[in-house]
Write a protein that holds these residues in place. Structure first.
Motif, PDB file in Angstrom:
ATOM      1  N   ILE A 287       0.854  -1.185   0.000  1.00  0.00           N
ATOM      2  CA  ILE A 287       0.000   0.000   0.000  1.00  0.00           C
ATOM      3  C   ILE A 287       0.889   1.235   0.000  1.00  0.00           C
ATOM      4  O   ILE A 287       1.875   1.307   0.732  1.00  0.00           O
ATOM      5  N   THR A 291      -1.784   6.398   0.628  1.00  0.00           N
ATOM      6  CA  THR A 291      -3.006   5.709   1.063  1.00  0.00           C
ATOM      7  C   THR A 291      -2.958   5.454   2.570  1.00  0.00           C
ATOM      8  O   THR A 291      -3.965   5.621   3.265  1.00  0.00           O
ATOM      9  N   GLU A 292      -1.805   5.042   3.041  1.00  0.00           N
ATOM     10  CA  GLU A 292      -1.659   4.835   4.490  1.00  0.00           C
ATOM     11  C   GLU A 292      -1.949   6.132   5.245  1.00  0.00           C
ATOM     12  O   GLU A 292      -2.613   6.127   6.288  1.00  0.00           O
ATOM     13  N   SER A 334      -8.460   5.644  -3.942  1.00  0.00           N
ATOM     14  CA  SER A 334      -7.302   4.747  -3.940  1.00  0.00           C
ATOM     15  C   SER A 334      -7.740   3.286  -3.975  1.00  0.00           C
ATOM     16  O   SER A 334      -7.170   2.473  -4.707  1.00  0.00           O
TER      17      SER A 334
ATOM     18  N   TYR B 388      -5.405  -7.488   5.605  1.00  0.00           N
ATOM     19  CA  TYR B 388      -4.170  -6.709   5.458  1.00  0.00           C
ATOM     20  C   TYR B 388      -2.966  -7.505   5.962  1.00  0.00           C
ATOM     21  O   TYR B 388      -1.883  -7.457   5.363  1.00  0.00           O
TER      22      TYR B 388
END
Lengths: 524, 518
Positions: A287, A291-292, A334, B388
């Motif tokens: 990522i 975006t983080e 995103s 994730y």
């Protein structure tokens, strides 16, 4: 679409014209709302008084001073005042495009800007005489310069000017809303989590900026401290619950909807899991930091506001968290960009369609919960409440929008009784004292018109008291949560004006006093 | 509109570039536990049967999350090896009717492997499996200068074929390749040095599918392999619990003999044989580098057969050789074998999760009575964090198609479970190396029926209670299940050659597969 994407200025112009047109033709003609009336009342005073009132009202004064100047220049009407908020909102659209372009690419910037321009939530606040669009614009600009700190690492000159502008937008942001500290907190956390992506010397720049922010806030802090009193005249916020938490996200995406529509949106939450599953795709490097960062901004600000509300004082409301909206839209952008091309196109189209649909519903539905039709209520009172009647408002602070529109003969009082020019906060509702307050408020009046809105937890007590002591003769709902009741206070036949004058002339005194002394009649 | 990530990673390396974000994994474990607690203890149970099913499902999910976290907690371990160590090697290429050209490529690559003392054998099972080309293998062996061992007495399928060859050969190390797995020249240089440690029983390397870009199915099949041969196998390596996978592996003959050769009683002979070796105290090693390249099943029938064989074999392992009760295994090995085998129980959980909203639609019964959004507030962080964590630990190679194909295969897993419970006989089927053409939509008939039942159920529920919050929420869960089933249904349809993948995906994948790496 690709041809349009090649010309962002055209699309951006179209978006600005769309949002501006929507405001001019639909939103700006709506009734003044409570918060707006407060802003108008506050900025109709001298600058020193504005500062005092804003400080007591637990806000920061940048917007109020700007509105003060704006009204001096362009006039004091509601529509004019709303234009200032609209200006900030319209400026935010290209600003968000620039932020999206910097973070990802121009297509992402355009899509986020499109979401922003048709967002029912943003369109609502784009027309409110409050600080929220100024706050949002400064959040976007500040995030732009923050991201530039690592994006333009190779260009020393632009990095330096970017750091300076970062500091400036942070200072202005903190003077636009206290919640701007959540943006800075998110940036601090992000820096410490991903400091390896920043060029050397960034920490020094950030700390310098934050120190400048603290220094710039010192005078205001001292001023607030010296006043020594907080007098929040805004509605009491509820302690946050899981429903309020998700309502905030629902409002960010779908605006303010009636309960049954909002329930449908909230119940569809498993769709969010599908959207996450679809984003599982192979990619280089995981990522992106951008975006983080946007994810962190959304989650941290929401979580902090929620935590503060749970542990200290309820401050969790979607309008304060408007700072998360640009990040949320960029985050959505995103996520969609991770989908296979066809799925991405479908998702983007669906998102725009749903937001446009909810915008239309928000705009035209009479059940939209945030609509406050004080104008119609005041006009009705002007037409129907006579000189022998009294208008009672609760919550007390709703006097601002009513008195803005009301032109009638009946006096206006609040329940609980409140003198807003006197020192101190709005008095609380005390059940034991309430009958006495009613007696004082109604005196010798014939009818009481009670307009209830912004329930502060005692609205039902007031209604029940009047229902059990007087005869209700009318009831009318002007907008969700804005209800007018009419009660008959007395049954003796009021004297005609001619008779009154005749008696007064013969007795040399006023009629109520005469009635009380001679005839033994009480006003209630 | 361009996507955020235009370039795909190197397919032979990306899945091995694993990560162990411990803070994230720990947080994931905590959130998973909180979610379980809230779901099971905070809300009022609804229908007791549905509630019990839900709790069982959640316990299984929790088991999967915790064992995954335990496995990938550290994926950096590398076993010691001595580059100077050499031992004679017998290279077995197992063949059962595969195309001669395909076998030839593997044989030539095996011959080309650098090693001072190796002999290459074609283990020809074509005769016992009645394949027309069984004689071609003998001719091929003669032509390529290798030996061919043609079995004449059937039994034990692939394991029997290997055991037969073990009796006729003698080198201390044995290498096994399936007919389609073409080794790299350095295969032996990289793997044999581990055997300097006399306790090492076998070394496993990844099973890379070089045809992953062929179509939607091969892509999905490969992406499933990536998660397993990436973080999971690397994590198991640390725990001395590497799973034997049947090809691209080196075994110590002595260890094989210690467990009586390859196990012929299971259709996943490799899985069970590896477990037996661990039981005897032999170590396992996973070498995280692609050293051989094979073929994924190219058609839906082959894919489902392969999935069934794996599922049936692993479930048999649970019911017949349950690792929890086998002496000689360490605690870690018990957990690892059970977690790998129990993956194929997840079909029951997928069925349960899919059917709960359907039951609501038709009856109004719910497993738990939920008010407010608390469940959402704990479920969403739990599921997002889990996804994730898988993404991070697998270097972002885990994809929706692979997840959807795995979940969509619940019907296959249920069939395997049924067979395992009833101990029905099943035979070892070699995964075809050439595409079987046809329309296999019947294999996805359950999924299609599900959609029809759900649509009708929505009408029933709407007639019963209007557009209630419960109806909308259960509808959303139905949509979720349908979204998961669609890739499975899509894979069952006859492939449109050029459109099997979307054009940009196909171009990118092919470019990488054929231009950059070959």
């Amino acid at each position: 679409m690709s041809a349009i994407f090649k010309s962002p200025p055209i699309l951006l112009t179209a978006l600005v014209i769309f949002a501006g047109g929507l405001s001019l033709f639909f939103f700006s003609s709506q009734s003044l709302r409570l918060d707006e009336a407060q802003s108008l009342w506050q900025t109709s005073r001298a600058p020193v008084d504005i500062a005092t009132i804003v400080a007591k009202d637990v806000h920061v004064p940048l917007y109020h001073f700007l509105l003060y100047g704006w009204r001096l220049l362009f006039g004091g009407g509601v529509e004019t005042a709303r234009m200032l908020s609209l200006l900030f909102y319209l400026l935010s659209i290209p600003a968000l495009y620039a932020l999206g372009k910097l973070a990802y690419n121009k297509e992402a910037g355009l899509f986020a800007a499109a979401l922003f321009a048709i967002s029912p939530f943003m369109n609502w606040y784009g027309n409110e005489i409050r600080m929220y669009t100024l706050f949002t614009l400064l959040v976007i600009l500040n995030q732009y310069f923050f991201i530039k700190l690592w994006k333009s690492a190779r260009h020393t000159d632009s990095a330096s000017s970017g750091a300076a502008l970062y500091a400036v937008t942070a200072i202005l942001g903190m003077y636009s809303h206290y919640f701007f500290f959540l943006v800075l907190a998110g940036q601090a956390v992000f820096y410490f989590l991903r400091r390896q992506i920043f060029p050397r010397g960034t920490l020094r720049k950030l700390i310098t900026s934050w120190m400048l922010v603290a220094l710039a806030l010192l005078p205001w802090g001292y001023y607030v401290y010296s006043i020594g009193e907080v007098q929040n005249q805004e509605p009491l916020l509820q302690a946050p619950t899981s429903i309020i938490l998700f309502n905030a996200f629902s409002q960010f995406l779908f605006g303010f909807q009636a309960d049954h529509i909002n329930t449908v949106f909230l119940s569809l939450w498993p769709i969010a899991v599908i959207l996450a599953f679809l984003a599982l795709r192979k990619r280089h490097g995981g990522i992106s930091p951008e975006t983080e960062y946007f994810f962190l901004t959304v989650m941290l600000s929401t979580a902090l506001a929620f935590g503060i509300s749970l542990t200290f004082h309820p401050v969790f409301t979607s309008r304060y968290l408007i700072l998360a909206v640009p990040s949320l839209y960029l985050l959505v952008t995103s996520v969609f960009s991770l989908y296979p091309e066809r799925a991405a196109r479908f998702a983007r189209g669906a998102a725009l369609f749903v937001m446009a649909a909810t915008l239309i519903i928000e705009l035209f539905s009479p059940t939209t919960p945030v609509k406050e039709n004080y104008r119609e209520a005041a006009q009705y009172l002007t037409a129907h409440a006579g000189g022998a009647d009294v208008i009672l408002l609760s919550a007390p602070f709703t006097i601002y929008p009513i008195e803005y529109y009301y032109r009638g003969a009946a006096p206006i009082r609040t329940l609980p009784l409140w003198n807003r020019y006197a020192f101190g906060p709005i008095p609380p509702f005390i059940p034991d004292k309430f009958p006495g307050e009613v007696a004082q408020a109604t005196q010798a009046n014939q009818n009481a018109w009670i307009l209830l809105s912004y329930d502060q937890g005692y609205q039902e007590d007031i209604r029940l008291y009047f229902d059990t002591h007087y005869q209700r003769t009318d009831e009318r709902v002007f907008s969700p949560g804005l209800t007018l009741y009419k009660y008959k206070l007395r049954y003796d036949t009021p004297l005609s004006e001619r008779s009154k004058k005749s008696i007064e002339k013969s007795l040399g005194g006023d009629v109520p006093k005469f009635a009380e002394q001679i005839l033994g009649l009480r006003t209630f | 509109m361009n996507n955020q990530y235009d370039e795909l990673p190197d397919p032979k390396k990306a899945f091995l570039n694993t990560d162990s974000p411990r803070g994230l994994l720990a947080l994931n474990a905590i959130i998973a536990a909180i979610y379980f607690y809230v779901l099971v203890f905070h809300f009022t149970p609804g229908n007791p049967i549905l509630f019990t099913l839900l709790v069982i499902g959640q316990i299984f999910n929790l088991w999967q999350v915790f064992t995954f976290i335990y496995t990938v907690w550290d994926t950096s371990y590398e076993a010691p090896r001595n580059p100077a160590y050499h031992a004679a090697v017998d290279v077995f290429i197992t063949v059962a009717g595969e195309p001669t050209a395909l076998v030839r490529e593997t044989v030539r690559a095996a011959v080309a492997m650098r090693h001072p003392a190796k002999r290459v054998y074609i283990l020809n099972d074509g005769y016992v499996t009645k394949k027309e080309n069984w004689r071609d293998m003998e001719a091929l062996a003669a032509l390529e200068g290798v030996q061919c061992i043609t079995r004449t007495v059937p039994g034990g399928a692939k394991a029997g074929n290997i055991n037969n060859a073990l009796r006729l050969t003698s080198s201390p190390l044995v290498v096994i390749f399936d007919a389609d797995h073409v080794p790299h020249p350095d295969f032996l240089e990289k793997t044999v040095p581990y055997f300097a440690d006399p306790k090492v029983g076998f070394v496993q390397t990844p099973q890379f599918y070089k045809n992953f870009a062929q179509n939607y199915l091969t892509q999905g099949a490969w992406e499933q392999q990536e998660l397993f041969f990436g973080p999971i196998c690397k994590g198991k390596n640390r725990l001395n619990s590497t799973i034997m996978c049947g090809t691209n592996m080196v075994l110590r003959r002595e260890a094989l003999f210690a467990v009586g050769g390859m196990c012929t009683e299971s259709i996943t002979e490799d899985f069970v044989t590896g477990m037996f070796m661990h039981e005897k105290g032999y170590k396992s090693v996973y070498h995280g580098e692609v050293l051989a390249e094979g073929l994924a099943p190219e058609d839906f029938l082959s894919y489902t057969r392969q999935q069934f064989r794996w599922a049936r074999g692993c479930l048999d392992a649970i019911f017949r050789y349950n690792p929890i009760f086998r002496s000689g295994l360490t605690f870690a090995q018990r957990i690892q074998y059970l977690s790998s085998a129990s993956f194929f129980l997840s079909g029951s959980i997928v069925l349960m999760h899919s059917i709960l909203p359907i039951i609501f639609l038709y009856t109004g019964a719910v497993p738990v009575i939920i008010s407010g959004m608390l469940l959402t507030a704990v479920f969403l962080p739990y599921i997002f964090l889990t996804l994730y964590a898988i993404q991070r630990s697998s270097n972002f190679t885990f994809t929706f198609p692979s997840l959807a194909l795995a979940m969509g295969a619940f019907t296959i897993q249920l069939k395997a479970l049924y067979g395992a419970l009833l101990r029905q006989k099943t035979s070892f089927t070699v995964t075809p190396k050439e595409a079987v053409t046809g329309n296999f939509v019947r294999l996805a008939s359950v999924h299609i029926i599900y959609i029809a039942v759900a649509v009708f159920g929505v009408l029933v529920a709407f007639a019963r209670e209007g557009l209630s919050a419960s109806l909308v929420n259960n509808l959303a869960w139905v949509i979720f299940s349908v979204a998961i089933f669609i890739p499975f249904i899509r894979a069952s349809l006859p492939p449109k050659k050029a459109a099997a993948l979307s054009v940009p995906e196909k171009e990118r994948a092919e470019k990488q597969a054929y231009e950059r790496h070959f």
